[in-house]
Design a protein around this motif. Structure first.
Motif, PDB file in Angstrom:
ATOM      1  N   ASN A   1      10.299   9.245 -12.873  1.00  0.00           N
ATOM      2  CA  ASN A   1      10.294   7.924 -12.286  1.00  0.00           C
ATOM      3  C   ASN A   1       9.110   8.134 -11.317  1.00  0.00           C
ATOM      4  N   ILE A   2       8.312   7.246 -11.143  1.00  0.00           N
ATOM      5  CA  ILE A   2       7.349   6.956 -10.029  1.00  0.00           C
ATOM      6  C   ILE A   2       7.702   6.308  -9.046  1.00  0.00           C
ATOM      7  N   ASN A   3       8.368   6.738  -7.653  1.00  0.00           N
ATOM      8  CA  ASN A   3       8.784   5.961  -6.681  1.00  0.00           C
ATOM      9  C   ASN A   3       7.778   5.095  -6.032  1.00  0.00           C
ATOM     10  N   ARG A   4       6.626   5.761  -5.617  1.00  0.00           N
ATOM     11  CA  ARG A   4       5.468   5.184  -5.096  1.00  0.00           C
ATOM     12  C   ARG A   4       4.355   5.942  -4.988  1.00  0.00           C
ATOM     13  N   ILE A   5       3.052   5.294  -4.865  1.00  0.00           N
ATOM     14  CA  ILE A   5       1.828   5.841  -4.760  1.00  0.00           C
ATOM     15  C   ILE A   5       1.287   5.510  -3.400  1.00  0.00           C
ATOM     16  N   ILE A   6       0.935   6.595  -2.763  1.00  0.00           N
ATOM     17  CA  ILE A   6       0.210   6.497  -1.554  1.00  0.00           C
ATOM     18  C   ILE A   6      -1.188   6.341  -1.402  1.00  0.00           C
ATOM     19  N   ILE A   7      -2.201   5.683  -1.194  1.00  0.00           N
ATOM     20  CA  ILE A   7      -3.364   5.967  -1.235  1.00  0.00           C
ATOM     21  C   ILE A   7      -4.254   5.712   0.061  1.00  0.00           C
ATOM     22  N   SER A   8      -5.233   6.371   0.373  1.00  0.00           N
ATOM     23  CA  SER A   8      -5.986   6.343   1.501  1.00  0.00           C
ATOM     24  C   SER A   8      -7.409   5.982   1.039  1.00  0.00           C
ATOM     25  N   SER A   9      -7.559   4.694   1.108  1.00  0.00           N
ATOM     26  CA  SER A   9      -8.899   4.020   0.576  1.00  0.00           C
ATOM     27  C   SER A   9      -9.316   2.799   1.471  1.00  0.00           C
TER      28      SER A   9
ATOM     29  N   ARG B   1      -1.945  -0.269 -10.527  1.00  0.00           N
ATOM     30  CA  ARG B   1      -0.734  -1.067 -11.229  1.00  0.00           C
ATOM     31  C   ARG B   1      -1.300  -1.124 -12.938  1.00  0.00           C
ATOM     32  N   LYS B   2      -2.446  -1.474 -12.884  1.00  0.00           N
ATOM     33  CA  LYS B   2      -2.989  -1.668 -14.383  1.00  0.00           C
ATOM     34  C   LYS B   2      -2.451  -0.246 -15.229  1.00  0.00           C
ATOM     35  N   SER B   3      -2.850   1.002 -14.658  1.00  0.00           N
ATOM     36  CA  SER B   3      -2.540   2.033 -15.355  1.00  0.00           C
ATOM     37  C   SER B   3      -0.838   2.550 -15.341  1.00  0.00           C
ATOM     38  N   LEU B   4      -0.214   2.161 -14.223  1.00  0.00           N
ATOM     39  CA  LEU B   4       1.131   2.665 -14.385  1.00  0.00           C
ATOM     40  C   LEU B   4       2.311   1.582 -14.361  1.00  0.00           C
ATOM     41  N   GLY B   5       1.784   0.175 -14.194  1.00  0.00           N
ATOM     42  CA  GLY B   5       2.662  -0.869 -14.478  1.00  0.00           C
ATOM     43  C   GLY B   5       2.957  -1.704 -13.360  1.00  0.00           C
ATOM     44  N   GLN B   6       3.133  -2.910 -13.510  1.00  0.00           N
ATOM     45  CA  GLN B   6       3.113  -3.803 -12.317  1.00  0.00           C
ATOM     46  C   GLN B   6       4.137  -3.802 -11.178  1.00  0.00           C
ATOM     47  N   GLU B   7       5.198  -2.944 -11.689  1.00  0.00           N
ATOM     48  CA  GLU B   7       6.313  -2.720 -10.491  1.00  0.00           C
ATOM     49  C   GLU B   7       6.117  -1.566  -9.753  1.00  0.00           C
ATOM     50  N   THR B   8       5.045  -0.697 -10.047  1.00  0.00           N
ATOM     51  CA  THR B   8       4.688   0.309  -9.318  1.00  0.00           C
ATOM     52  C   THR B   8       4.294  -0.086  -7.834  1.00  0.00           C
ATOM     53  N   GLU B   9       5.077   0.705  -6.764  1.00  0.00           N
ATOM     54  CA  GLU B   9       4.684   0.333  -5.308  1.00  0.00           C
ATOM     55  C   GLU B   9       3.549   1.150  -5.064  1.00  0.00           C
ATOM     56  N   VAL B  10       2.723   0.454  -4.305  1.00  0.00           N
ATOM     57  CA  VAL B  10       1.326   0.953  -3.882  1.00  0.00           C
ATOM     58  C   VAL B  10       1.299   0.908  -2.544  1.00  0.00           C
ATOM     59  N   ILE B  11       1.342   1.857  -1.592  1.00  0.00           N
ATOM     60  CA  ILE B  11       0.951   1.737  -0.311  1.00  0.00           C
ATOM     61  C   ILE B  11      -0.412   2.321   0.166  1.00  0.00           C
ATOM     62  N   ASN B  12      -0.965   1.585   1.097  1.00  0.00           N
ATOM     63  CA  ASN B  12      -2.215   2.000   1.827  1.00  0.00           C
ATOM     64  C   ASN B  12      -1.743   2.781   2.930  1.00  0.00           C
ATOM     65  N   GLY B  13      -2.290   4.090   2.960  1.00  0.00           N
ATOM     66  CA  GLY B  13      -1.830   5.222   3.858  1.00  0.00           C
ATOM     67  C   GLY B  13      -3.065   5.119   5.006  1.00  0.00           C
ATOM     68  N   MET B  14      -4.073   4.426   5.073  1.00  0.00           N
ATOM     69  CA  MET B  14      -4.984   4.290   5.977  1.00  0.00           C
ATOM     70  C   MET B  14      -4.622   3.684   7.257  1.00  0.00           C
TER      71      MET B  14
END
Length: 152
Positions: free
Chosen positions: A119-127, A138-151
């Motif tokens: 179960n993927i809880n969240r993805i933290i990106i620095s972009s 979200r296209k790769s993992l699904g629309q319900e995936t939580e994506v957080i900007n870490g910058m």
């Protein structure tokens, strides 16, 4: 028989052989008496070895209770989760770079259930372009995936 007694016996027999050699030097009985003392020496040595092995006791090896694997299971589950998270992060990083989105870092927070589901809880990106990165993830993992900007 302990080691001190064994060494004393061997020394005594060796000294007797040396004394006999000195006393019988040049006589007809020299070879016969030397043979007898060598046989005695061999018997004493052999009896010490046999008694040493017979009286030797091996230490008992303590039994280890291996019925509780919970600690090993926890370590395995944690390492499996860490490796799976690293693999997902690497794949997402490669996808983002292939799409031309500059990404400094991708971290994945996952859970592995008892039945082995990831179960993927969240993805933290620095972009620098978090909206595009978020859409691609979200296209790769699904629309319900939580994506957080870490910058932030």
């Amino acid at each position: 028989m302990d080691i001190v007694t064994a060494v004393r016996s061997l020394c005594f027999v060796s000294a007797g052989l040396c004394l006999l050699r000195i006393l019988t030097e040049g006589t007809r009985l020299q070879k016969q008496t030397e043979l007898v003392f060598k046989l005695v020496f061999s018997l004493v040595f052999a009896s010490m070895l046999i008694n040493g092995f017979r009286n030797t006791e091996l230490q008992k090896i303590p039994q280890i209770d291996v019925s509780d694997y919970s600690h090993a299971k926890a370590i395995y589950r944690n390492e499996l989760a860490k490796k799976a998270a690293d693999n997902i992060s690497n794949i997402l990083y490669s996808q983002l770079e292939a799409a031309g989105i500059e990404v400094e870092k991708v971290e994945t927070d996952i859970n592995i259930s008892e039945n082995g589901n990831i179960n993927i809880n969240r993805i933290i990106i620095s972009s620098s372009d978090p909206e595009s990165a978020e859409d691609l993830i979200r296209k790769s993992l699904g629309q319900e995936t939580e994506v957080i900007n870490g910058m932030g």
